[in-house]
Design a protein around this motif. Structure first.
Motif, PDB file in Angstrom:
ATOM      1  N   LEU A   1      44.921  18.158  47.295  1.00 16.18           N
ATOM      2  CA  LEU A   1      43.887  17.450  46.830  1.00 16.18           C
ATOM      3  C   LEU A   1      44.030  15.903  46.905  1.00 16.18           C
ATOM      4  O   LEU A   1      43.271  15.107  47.143  1.00 16.18           O
ATOM      5  N   ALA A   2      45.413  15.588  46.542  1.00 11.83           N
ATOM      6  CA  ALA A   2      45.808  14.150  46.268  1.00 11.83           C
ATOM      7  C   ALA A   2      45.500  13.711  48.053  1.00 11.83           C
ATOM      8  O   ALA A   2      45.412  12.344  48.218  1.00 11.83           O
ATOM      9  N   GLY A   3      46.221  14.604  48.652  1.00 10.86           N
ATOM     10  CA  GLY A   3      46.033  14.251  50.198  1.00 10.86           C
ATOM     11  C   GLY A   3      44.623  14.034  50.571  1.00 10.86           C
ATOM     12  O   GLY A   3      44.457  12.959  51.417  1.00 10.86           O
ATOM     13  N   ARG A   4      43.566  14.677  50.203  1.00 12.84           N
ATOM     14  CA  ARG A   4      42.303  14.704  50.322  1.00 12.84           C
ATOM     15  C   ARG A   4      41.642  13.295  49.906  1.00 12.84           C
ATOM     16  O   ARG A   4      41.094  12.643  50.598  1.00 12.84           O
ATOM     17  N   GLN A   5      42.083  13.044  48.804  1.00  6.64           N
ATOM     18  CA  GLN A   5      41.636  11.979  48.274  1.00  6.64           C
ATOM     19  C   GLN A   5      42.179  10.556  48.866  1.00  6.64           C
ATOM     20  O   GLN A   5      41.635   9.647  49.363  1.00  6.64           O
ATOM     21  N   PHE A   6      43.444  10.875  49.351  1.00  2.05           N
ATOM     22  CA  PHE A   6      44.175   9.590  50.352  1.00  2.05           C
ATOM     23  C   PHE A   6      43.543   9.546  51.558  1.00  2.05           C
ATOM     24  O   PHE A   6      42.928   8.255  52.005  1.00  2.05           O
ATOM     25  N   TRP A   7      43.044  10.623  52.305  1.00  4.49           N
ATOM     26  CA  TRP A   7      42.372  10.333  53.450  1.00  4.49           C
ATOM     27  C   TRP A   7      40.999   9.796  53.483  1.00  4.49           C
ATOM     28  O   TRP A   7      40.614   9.121  54.085  1.00  4.49           O
ATOM     29  N   LEU A   8      40.234  10.451  52.243  1.00  2.24           N
ATOM     30  CA  LEU A   8      38.829   9.801  52.144  1.00  2.24           C
ATOM     31  C   LEU A   8      39.029   8.310  51.445  1.00  2.24           C
ATOM     32  O   LEU A   8      38.123   7.603  51.598  1.00  2.24           O
ATOM     33  N   ASN A   9      40.210   7.968  50.884  1.00  2.00           N
ATOM     34  CA  ASN A   9      40.223   6.693  50.016  1.00  2.00           C
ATOM     35  C   ASN A   9      39.209   6.284  49.319  1.00  2.00           C
ATOM     36  O   ASN A   9      38.487   5.509  49.191  1.00  2.00           O
ATOM     37  N   GLN A  10      39.073   7.549  48.352  1.00  2.00           N
ATOM     38  CA  GLN A  10      37.938   7.314  47.274  1.00  2.00           C
ATOM     39  C   GLN A  10      38.441   7.833  46.078  1.00  2.00           C
ATOM     40  O   GLN A  10      39.050   8.692  46.002  1.00  2.00           O
ATOM     41  N   LEU A  11      37.891   7.253  44.997  1.00  2.76           N
ATOM     42  CA  LEU A  11      38.352   7.720  43.736  1.00  2.76           C
ATOM     43  C   LEU A  11      37.455   7.571  42.656  1.00  2.76           C
ATOM     44  O   LEU A  11      37.264   7.403  41.440  1.00  2.76           O
ATOM     45  N   SER A  12      35.955   7.921  43.165  1.00  2.00           N
ATOM     46  CA  SER A  12      34.687   7.688  42.415  1.00  2.00           C
ATOM     47  C   SER A  12      34.913   9.204  41.611  1.00  2.00           C
ATOM     48  O   SER A  12      35.378  10.211  42.013  1.00  2.00           O
ATOM     49  N   LYS A  13      34.136   8.894  40.454  1.00  2.00           N
ATOM     50  CA  LYS A  13      33.872  10.237  39.455  1.00  2.00           C
ATOM     51  C   LYS A  13      33.390  11.324  40.273  1.00  2.00           C
ATOM     52  O   LYS A  13      33.854  12.324  40.226  1.00  2.00           O
ATOM     53  N   GLU A  14      32.267  11.110  41.210  1.00  2.00           N
ATOM     54  CA  GLU A  14      31.719  12.104  41.773  1.00  2.00           C
ATOM     55  C   GLU A  14      32.399  12.733  42.798  1.00  2.00           C
ATOM     56  O   GLU A  14      32.687  14.180  42.866  1.00  2.00           O
ATOM     57  N   ASN A  15      33.396  11.957  43.330  1.00  2.00           N
ATOM     58  CA  ASN A  15      34.235  12.428  44.623  1.00  2.00           C
ATOM     59  C   ASN A  15      35.486  13.431  43.746  1.00  2.00           C
ATOM     60  O   ASN A  15      35.623  14.408  43.966  1.00  2.00           O
ATOM     61  N   VAL A  16      36.066  12.865  42.492  1.00  2.00           N
ATOM     62  CA  VAL A  16      36.975  13.695  41.727  1.00  2.00           C
ATOM     63  C   VAL A  16      36.259  14.887  41.296  1.00  2.00           C
ATOM     64  O   VAL A  16      36.640  15.956  41.077  1.00  2.00           O
ATOM     65  N   ASP A  17      35.170  15.104  40.809  1.00  2.00           N
ATOM     66  CA  ASP A  17      34.288  16.132  40.112  1.00  2.00           C
ATOM     67  C   ASP A  17      34.192  17.177  41.264  1.00  2.00           C
ATOM     68  O   ASP A  17      34.393  18.196  40.909  1.00  2.00           O
ATOM     69  N   ASP A  18      33.869  16.728  42.527  1.00  2.00           N
ATOM     70  CA  ASP A  18      33.851  17.614  43.638  1.00  2.00           C
ATOM     71  C   ASP A  18      35.125  18.317  43.766  1.00  2.00           C
ATOM     72  O   ASP A  18      35.147  19.622  44.085  1.00  2.00           O
ATOM     73  N   HIS A  19      36.470  17.495  44.073  1.00  2.00           N
ATOM     74  CA  HIS A  19      37.251  18.022  44.248  1.00  2.00           C
ATOM     75  C   HIS A  19      38.011  19.163  43.072  1.00  2.00           C
ATOM     76  O   HIS A  19      38.385  20.020  43.486  1.00  2.00           O
ATOM     77  N   ALA A  20      37.663  18.928  41.908  1.00  2.00           N
ATOM     78  CA  ALA A  20      37.823  19.698  40.683  1.00  2.00           C
ATOM     79  C   ALA A  20      37.347  20.956  40.854  1.00  2.00           C
ATOM     80  O   ALA A  20      37.840  21.858  40.490  1.00  2.00           O
ATOM     81  N   ASP A  21      35.925  20.898  41.375  1.00  2.00           N
ATOM     82  CA  ASP A  21      35.122  22.155  41.625  1.00  2.00           C
ATOM     83  C   ASP A  21      35.776  22.898  42.811  1.00  2.00           C
ATOM     84  O   ASP A  21      35.776  24.016  42.592  1.00  2.00           O
ATOM     85  N   TYR A  22      36.228  22.279  43.819  1.00  2.00           N
ATOM     86  CA  TYR A  22      37.013  23.076  44.870  1.00  2.00           C
ATOM     87  C   TYR A  22      38.022  24.010  44.327  1.00  2.00           C
ATOM     88  O   TYR A  22      38.137  24.928  44.936  1.00  2.00           O
ATOM     89  N   VAL A  23      38.751  23.360  43.466  1.00  2.00           N
ATOM     90  CA  VAL A  23      40.098  24.107  42.939  1.00  2.00           C
ATOM     91  C   VAL A  23      39.822  25.039  41.740  1.00  2.00           C
ATOM     92  O   VAL A  23      40.665  25.740  41.176  1.00  2.00           O
ATOM     93  N   ARG A  24      38.912  24.784  40.911  1.00  2.00           N
ATOM     94  CA  ARG A  24      38.462  25.681  39.706  1.00  2.00           C
ATOM     95  C   ARG A  24      38.710  27.093  40.058  1.00  2.00           C
ATOM     96  O   ARG A  24      39.286  27.575  39.228  1.00  2.00           O
ATOM     97  N   SER A  25      38.006  27.525  40.765  1.00  2.00           N
ATOM     98  CA  SER A  25      37.861  28.984  40.940  1.00  2.00           C
ATOM     99  C   SER A  25      39.276  29.531  41.494  1.00  2.00           C
ATOM    100  O   SER A  25      39.781  30.581  40.980  1.00  2.00           O
ATOM    101  N   LEU A  26      40.101  28.625  42.223  1.00  2.00           N
ATOM    102  CA  LEU A  26      41.318  29.150  42.634  1.00  2.00           C
ATOM    103  C   LEU A  26      42.402  29.050  41.627  1.00  2.00           C
ATOM    104  O   LEU A  26      43.177  30.128  41.564  1.00  2.00           O
TER     105      LEU A  26
END
Lengths: 879, 219
Positions: free
Chosen positions: B176-201
Motif C-alpha cells: 500500500l505504501a508503494g501504491r501511495q508512492f505511485w499515486l503520490n497522494q496523501l489525501s484522507k479519502e485516498n488513505v481511507d480507500d487504501h484502508a478499505d482495500y486491506v481491511r477484509s484481508l
C-alpha cells in the motif's frame, strides 16, 4: 530622499533591522544591473548605521546603558561575537587608497586567514565581519573579489552550509548561474548551488577547539562518506568513515552516518553501538534515541525501546514516529488499550499513514479476541464485555458482528441505553444508510438513559449528528442539549456549528466553531466548518484564512480551493484568485461547476481578456430552452442557476466590449435581456450597445424595456429622448424629455445641458417655435451654441424674425463652414428674407422643416462610459 | 477459501501476493483467473490491460513483467530513500519544508518520511511483485500464457517476496505504501480507500492473509 526612505524603514536604532532592510533591497539594486542604485543603497545603509549609533549614544544614552538581563527574560545568553584581530581591508591598504586589485588581494588574504583557522572558518560572525568591510563595496573591488573568491573556493570548499548562503547573499551567485557554469567546472558549480539551495547540510557544531586534530581532513572524509552513502557505494563509504573516525570520532553527524551505514549493510549490532555512541556523545540530539529505539523495537526489547522513544518525546513533544514507537511498545507489552488510544491519535495526526490504520485494526482484533476469551468464561460482567466487544467491532467496521452482539444482548435481556446507542450507530454507519432506524434506536436509547439516571450525552450527540442532514433543527436541539451537559467538547461544538450552518444561521455557526478551535486548534475540520460559514456571510478575509488551514491538511479538497479562490476574488486579490482556481481545476474531479465562471471573471480583472473569453465559453453551455426554464424557476426564489445564466451573458458582453467587439457584445447582452427582461443591467447594456452602434430602433426597444423597470431613471429617459428623436418620433421624444426633467428634479440632480437642446429641437419639430426658441437660447447659454444655433435660427425664421434667423444661421455656418445643412439653411433664409414682401402678400412662407430637413446625423451628447465590468466584486459598486 | 482448482498451498500463497488488487477487482483468491472465464470477462480484462498497461500482446506482457521484477517503482523509491535516510530527522523535516506544499516533491517526501523507518530494506518491492502476480493471472485469463507458464513466472517472485518481508502485514503495508508512492497522494479519502482495500484481508477469517502462513515452504 532620506536614507530611511531608500531603505524603506522608519528611523531606528535597531541595527539588525537596518541590515535586514539593506539585504532586502540588495535584491532590487543589483550591483551589475544597477550600479548607481546599488551605490546609493550602500551609502544609505552606512549612513543609517551611523545615525542609529548616534541616536543610541547621544540622543538616548539610557537605551545604550541598559544591559539586557537575558536570563531574567528567559532568553539564551547570546554568544559574544568573536573579537576580530584582523584589520579591515580599508585599514590595510596604504593611505586608504589602492587599486581594486590590491584591495581584492587584501580581502583574499583575510579570506585565506579565516579559512586556514578551522574554528574561525566555521564561525559565521568572522565571515559577516569580513563581508561588511567597507572596502569591499567599491564596485570595482567587488567584481575582482567575486572572481578571486570563486577561484579560492574551487579548492577550499569545506564550509558550513549557512556560510555558503551568506556568501551567496553577497556575491549573488544564484543570479549568475549561466555565467558560473560557463566559467567554472560543472561539478564545482553543482556543488556550490547544492550548498546554496539545500535546506540542510552536515553540521559543524560538534567540534572541540581544545581537541587538536586535522579537522580539515576530517570534514573532507566525512563529506566523502556522506556522498558515498547517498550513492550507495558502501565499500567506499566504509573506507571514508574509517578515515574520518581515525581523526575525530565524536562528531554527531559522522556517528549518525555510521549508524546508517551499518543499517544498510545489515549489521544490527554495530548499528546499535553507533547510536549508543551518538547518545553518549550528543544526548541532546534525538537521532541517537530514535535510531536506538527502532533497533530495540526490532529486537523486541520493548521496555528499553519505550524509554528511548520517550526521550525523543521529551525533546520533541509531538514527534510522530516516537508516538508510533510508543504505541508499538505498549501493544507488545500487552498495554493494548493504551496502544489503541495512541494509534487512534496517530490516525488523526498522520492521516497519510496506512500502516497505523492497519496496526489499529490489529489492536482492535486482539482486543476483541481478549474479550471473547473473557466472555467464554461466562463472567458476571457479561453485559459490559458484550458492549465492549460491540464497540470494538464497530471500530473495525464489522457491522454484521456488531449487530450479532446486539442480538445476543437482546436475547439475554441486556436492554440498556448503550446497546441501543451502538445499534443506532451501526444503522447510521452502514453503507445503505438507515437513518430513520438509527434515529429510532437513539430515541430508545435516550428513554432508557433517563430511566438509568444517565444524562444520555453520547446519545444526544449521535442523534444530533443523525439529524444533521435530515432535520437540522432537531440536530440543533439535540446537540445544544449535549452542549449543556458538556460545554467543552469541541467535536460537539463543531457538529452544532454545522447544524446551524445548514440552517443558514451562519453567525451562530461561526461562534461555535470558533469555540471549538479555541479548545483544539489543531483540528482542521473545525476550520472547514467555520470557513464555510464565513464564506456564506461574505466575511472573505476570515473565510480565506480558514480555507488556507483546510488546504494545508487536505490539499485535494476542490470545494475548499473554489471557496478560497472566490474569497480572493471578492477581496480583489486577482492573482491569488487565479492561482487558486487553476489549482482546483487541475484534477479530473469537477470543481464547483461555477468555478469556471468566476475564473473567467478573475481573468478579466487581470486583463487577460482573450483567456477570459475562452474560459467563459467553456463554462457550461445551456441552450435557450434550459435557460428559460432556469430563469422561470427563478421566480420562485433565488435559484443559483438562473442567476449564473444572467451573469454569464453579462460577463461575455463585458468581455466583448473590452475587445471592442460591439456587435458581439450587443448580441450577448440582447440574448440575456431577452431571456431575463427584468434584469436592469442586461437591458441597459443591450440598449447602450445599440446606441453605440447607431441602431436606434433596437436601442429604443430596450430603452423602453428599461423604462418599464424604472420610469424615474434619468439615464434611460435621456436616451429614450435621443433615440426617439433619431427615429423622428417627436411626440414620444417630448414625453420622455419632460420625464427626464421631472426625474432630475425629483432626484435634485443637475440636468444634462443637452436635454435642453433636445427639448428645443423637439418643440421646433412640433411647431412650438416660441418655446423652441426659449429652450434653444438656453442651450446656447449653457455652452451648446455650436449645436443649437442652427436650429435656433430656424425657430426665428418660423417666428418671422429674419434678422436674427440670418445672423444665427451665419454664425452656425462660420463655425462649421462645411456643414451642408447649415449652408442650405443659410442660403434658404437669405433667399426668403428677400422674398418677405411676397409672403406678406400671400401670407405664406415655406416651412423650414419641410424645405430644409436635416440631412446630417443628429448632434447629440457623448455616450457616457459604462463600467468595464457589470458584475460587482467585493465592495465595488458599478452603478 | 474453497480452492476449487485444487491448487497447492504454496500456489495459493503466491496468489495471495496479488490479493489487494484481486479484492479491488472482486476476484477470487483461490482461482488463478480470479473466477469463471467468460467471454465478457476476457474482453474487459483485455481492455483493462490495454488501458492501464498499454499491453496488447504476450510480448508486451513479458516486457512489463521484466520491468516489474527488475526495476518497477521500487527502484525509484529506493533511490529516494537512499538519500533521504542520510539526513538527520530535523534535516528530513527541513528538506520536506523546502518544497512548496502543493508540489509533487512535498508529497513524495512526506510519504518517505512516514515509511522509511518502517519498511525493511526491500522497501516497496511488494507493490511491484503484487502487480507482477496479478498480471500473470490476467494473462492466463486472456490466453496469452498457459497456467503452467504462469506458475513458472509466479513462484520465483513468491519466494523473493517471502525473503523480503517478515509477514503478510509487513507485505501489505509495503504494497500500500508503494501504491501511495505511485499515486503520490496523501489525501484522507485516498488513505481511507487504501484502508478499505486491506481491511477484509486483515480481518476476515477466510482471508488468504489469515489462512496462509507467511513462512510456509514455497519450494
Amino acid at each position: 530622499m532620506s536614507v530611511w526612505n531608500i531603505l524603506e524603514i522608519s528611523p531606528t536604532v535597531d541595527t539588525n533591522a537596518i541590515k535586514k532592510a539593506y539585504a532586502a533591497k540588495l535584491r532590487i539594486f543589483h550591483p551589475e544591473d544597477d550600479p548607481e542604485g546599488f551605490q546609493r543603497l550602500r551609502e544609505a545603509y552606512e549612513q543609517a548605521l551611523k545615525e542609529a549609533k548616534y541616536i543610541k549614544e547621544v540622543e538616548a544614552p539610557g537605551v545604550v546603558a541598559e544591559k539586557v538581563d537575558y536570563e531574567q527574560h528567559g532568553m539564551a545568553v547570546p554568544k559574544e561575537k568573536a573579537v576580530s584581530n584582523q584589520r579591515t581591508v580599508a585599514e590595510e591598504t596604504e593611505n586608504g587608497n589602492s587599486t581594486s586589485e590590491e584591495a581584492a588581494d587584501q580581502f583574499m588574504r583575510q579570506v585565506q586567514a579565516i579559512y586556514d583557522d578551522f574554528f574561525r572558518r566555521i564561525d559565521r560572525s568572522q565571515w559577516e565581519m569580513l563581508l561588511d568591510d567597507k572596502a569591499l563595496w567599491g564596485l570595482d573591488v567587488k567584481m575582482v573579489v567575486n572572481h578571486k573568491i570563486l577561484d579560492f573556493l574551487l579548492d577550499h570548499h569545506y564550509l558550513p552550509h549557512d556560510i555558503w548562503g551568506l556568501l551567496n547573499d553577497h556575491f549573488f551567485w544564484s543570479d549568475r548561474e549561466t555565467e558560473l557554469y560557463n566559467s567554472y567546472p560543472n561539478d564545482f558549480v553543482n556543488y556550490l548551488f547544492e550548498q546554496v539551495y539545500s535546506s540542510w547540510g552536515l553540521r559543524y557544531h560538534g567540534f572541540k577547539p581544545d581537541h587538536s586534530c586535522d579537522y580539515d581532513a576530517f570534514v573532507q572524509y566525512r563529506e566523502a562518506a556522506w556522498q558515498a552513502l547517498i550513492e550507495n557505494e558502501l565499500d567506499q563509504c566504509a573506507r571514508f568513515l574509517q578515515q574520518a573516525q581515525a581523526i575525530y570520532n565524536e562528531d554527531p553527524d559522522l556517528i549518525r552516518l555510521t549508524g546508517v551505514y551499518y543499517k544498510r549493510v545489515g549489521d544490527r549490532e554495530k548499528e546499535l553501538l553507533a547510536f549508543e555512541q551518538l547518545i553518549a556523545v550528543y544526548p541532546d540530539d534525538m537521532d541517537g534515541f530514535l535510531g536506538r529505539a527502532d533497533i530495540l523495537l526490532a529486537k523486541q526489547d520493548y521496555a528499553n525501546a519505550l524509554k528511548d522513544y520517550q526521550q525523543v518525546l521529551a525533546r520533541v513533544p509531538d514527534h510522530v514516529h516516537a508516538l508510533y514507537g510508543i504505541a508499538r511498545c505498549y501493544d507488545s507489552l500487552q498495554n493494548t488499550k493504551e496502544a489503541k488510544a495512541l494509534y487512534e491519535q496517530l490516525v488523526e495526526r498522520s492521516h497519510g499513514d496506512i500502516e497505523v490504520r492497519m496496526r489499529l485494526m490489529e489492536v482492535n482484533v486482539r482486543l476483541s479476541e481478549q474479550v471473547l476469551v473473557e466472555l467464554a468464561a461466562e463472567p458476571p460482567e457479561k453485559k459490559e464485555l458484550l458492549l465492549q466487544l460491540g464497540a470494538i467491532y464497530f471500530d473495525l467496521q464489522m457491522y454484521t458482528e456488531c449487530r450479532q452482539i446486539v442480538s445476543q444482548m437482546e436475547a439475554c435481556y441486556y436492554f440498556c441505553s448503550d446497546m441501543y446507542l451502538l445499534l443506532g450507530r451501526v444503522f447510521m454507519a452502514e453503507e445503505e444508510e438507515e437513518c430513520e432506524q438509527g434515529i429510532r434506536c437513539f430515541d430508545k436509547a435516550l428513554d432508557l438513559a433517563k430511566q438509568e439516571g444517565a444524562n444520555g450525552y453520547d446519545i444526544l450527540v449521535q442523534r444530533g449528528i443523525a439529524y444533521q442532514d435530515e432535520d437540522p433543527e432537531k440536530a440543533i436541539r439535540d446537540l445544544s442539549a449535549a452542549l449543556k451537559i458538556n460545554p467543552f467538547d469541541p467535536e460537539v461544538l463543531v457538529d452544532l456549528a454545522e447544524a446551524y450552518r445548514l440552517t443558514e444561521q451562519n453567525e451562530k455557526a461561526i461562534e461555535l466553531a470558533t469555540a471549538a478551535i479555541a479548545i483544539n486548534p489543531s483540528r482542521w475540520v473545525y476550520y472547514s466548518t467555520r470557513g464555510m460559514a464565513y464564506y456564506e456571510v461574505g466575511h472573505y478575509e476570515e473565510a480565506k484564512a480558514d480555507h488556507e488551514v483546510v488546504l494545508a491538511h487536505e490539499y485535494y479538497d476542490e470545494g475548499a480551493w473554489y471557496r478560497k479562490a472566490y474569497c480572493h476574488l471578492q477581496l480583489s486579490e486577482f492573482e491569488a484568485a487565479s492561482e487558486a482556481f487553476e489549482t482546483g481545476m487541475e484534477w479530473e474531479n469537477e470543481m464547483e461547476p461555477d468555478a469556471r465562471f468566476y475564473y473567467a471573471l478573475t481573468l478579466f480583472k487581470l486583463n487577460d481578456i482573450a483567456k477570459a473569453l475562452k474560459e467563459i465559453q467553456l463554462y457550461r453551455k445551456t441552450d435557450d430552452e434550459e435557460e428559460r426554464y432556469l430563469l422561470a424557476t427563478n421566480e420562485m426564489g433565488c435559484l443559483e442557476d438562473g442567476e449564473i445564466a444572467v451573469k454569464r451573458h453579462l460577463l461575455i458582453g463585458d468581455i466583448y466590449r473590452a475587445m471592442d467587439k460591439w456587435e458581439q457584445a450587443a448580441v450577448e447582452y440582447c440574448a440575456g435581456a431577452d431571456l431575463a427582461p427584468t434584469e436592469p443591467a442586461l437591458v441597459k447594456m443591450a440598449a447602450y450597445c445599440h446606441l453605440r452602434l447607431g441602431s436606434f430602433e433596437e436601442a429604443n426597444d430596450y430603452l423602453e424595456q428599461f423604462y418599464d423597470l424604472n420610469s424615474d431613471d434619468a439615464w434611460g429617459l435621456l436616451h429614450l429622448t435621443w433615440a426617439n428623436m433619431e427615429l423622428g418620433e417627436w411626440k414620444n421624444a417630448e414625453e420622455y424629455v419632460r420625464g427626464y426633467f421631472a426625474a432630475v428634479q425629483k432626484a435634485s440632480q443637475a440636468s444634462e445641458p443637452f436635454a435642453t437642446f433636445y427639448y428645443g429641437r423637439i418643440l421646433y419639430q412640433r411647431g412650438s417655435y416660441e418655446q423652441a426658441a426659449t429652450y434653444l437660447e438656453q442651450a446656447c447659454r449653457d455652452g451648446l451654441g455650436q449645436y443649437a444655433r442652427s436650429d435656433l435660427s430656424l425657430a426665428y425664421y418660423e417666428l418671422g424674425d429674419m434678422e436674427k434667423a440670418l445672423a444665427l444661421a451665419k454664425m452656425a455656418l462660420d463655425e462649421e463652414p462645411d456643414n451642408i445643412d447649415y449652408q442650405t439653411r443659410y442660403r434658404g433664409i437669405m433667399e426668403n428674407q428677400n422674398k418677405k414682401s411676397v409672403w406678406s402678400f400671400f401670407k405664406t412662407k415655406p416651412s423650414s422643416r419641410k424645405v430644409w430637413p436635416a440631412t446630417l446625423p443628429m448632434k447629440h451628447h457623448e455616450l457616457s462610459t459604462m463600467p468595464e465590468l457589470n458584475i460587482p466584486i467585493g465592495g465595488e459598486c458599478n452603478a | 477459501m474453497h480452492n476449487p482448482e485444487n491448487l497447492r498451498q504454496s500456489q495459493l500463497w503466491a496468489l495471495a501476493l496479488s490479493a489487494v488488487l484481486a479484492g479491488q477487482n472482486r476476484l477470487r483468491h483461490d482461482v488463478v483467473c480470479g473466477g469463471d472465464k467468460t467471454a465478457q470477462k476476457i474482453k474487459m480484462t483485455k481492455q483493462a490491460l490495454k488501458r492501464d498497461w498499454g499491453m496488447g500482446s504476450a510480448a508486451n506482457l513479458r516486457d512489463s513483467l521484466q520491468w516489474l521484477s527488475s526495476e518497477g517503482h521500487s527502484a525509484g523509491f529506493a533511490a529516494e530513500r537512499v538519500y533521504f535516510s542520510t539526513l538527520s530527522d530535523a534535516g528530513q523535516d527541513a528538506y520536506i519544508s523546502s518544497f512548496p506544499r502543493e508540489s509533487a516533491e512535498y508529497v513524495k517526501y512526506q510519504i518517505l518520511k512516514i515509511y522509511h523507518r518502517k519498511l525493511p530494506q526491500a522497501g516497496i518491492l511488494a507493490w511491484d511483485l503484487g502487480r507482477y502476480v496479478f498480471l500473470c493471472r490476467d494473462a492466463v485469463l486472456v490466453g496469452w500464457i498457459t497456467e503452467q507458464e504462469a506458475w513458472k513466472l509466479i513462484m520465483p517472485v513468491a519466494r523473493r517476496a517471502q525473503q523480503a518481508y517478515s509477514g503478510w502485514n509487513e507485505y501489505g503495508m509495503a504494497y500500500l505504501a508503494g501504491r501511495q508512492f505511485w499515486l503520490n497522494q496523501l489525501s484522507k479519502e485516498n488513505v481511507d480507500d487504501h484502508a478499505d482495500y486491506v481491511r477484509s484481508l486483515l480481518l476476515d477469517s477466510d482471508s488468504p492473509w489469515r489462512q496462509l502462513n507467511w513462512n510456509m515452504d514455497l519450494a
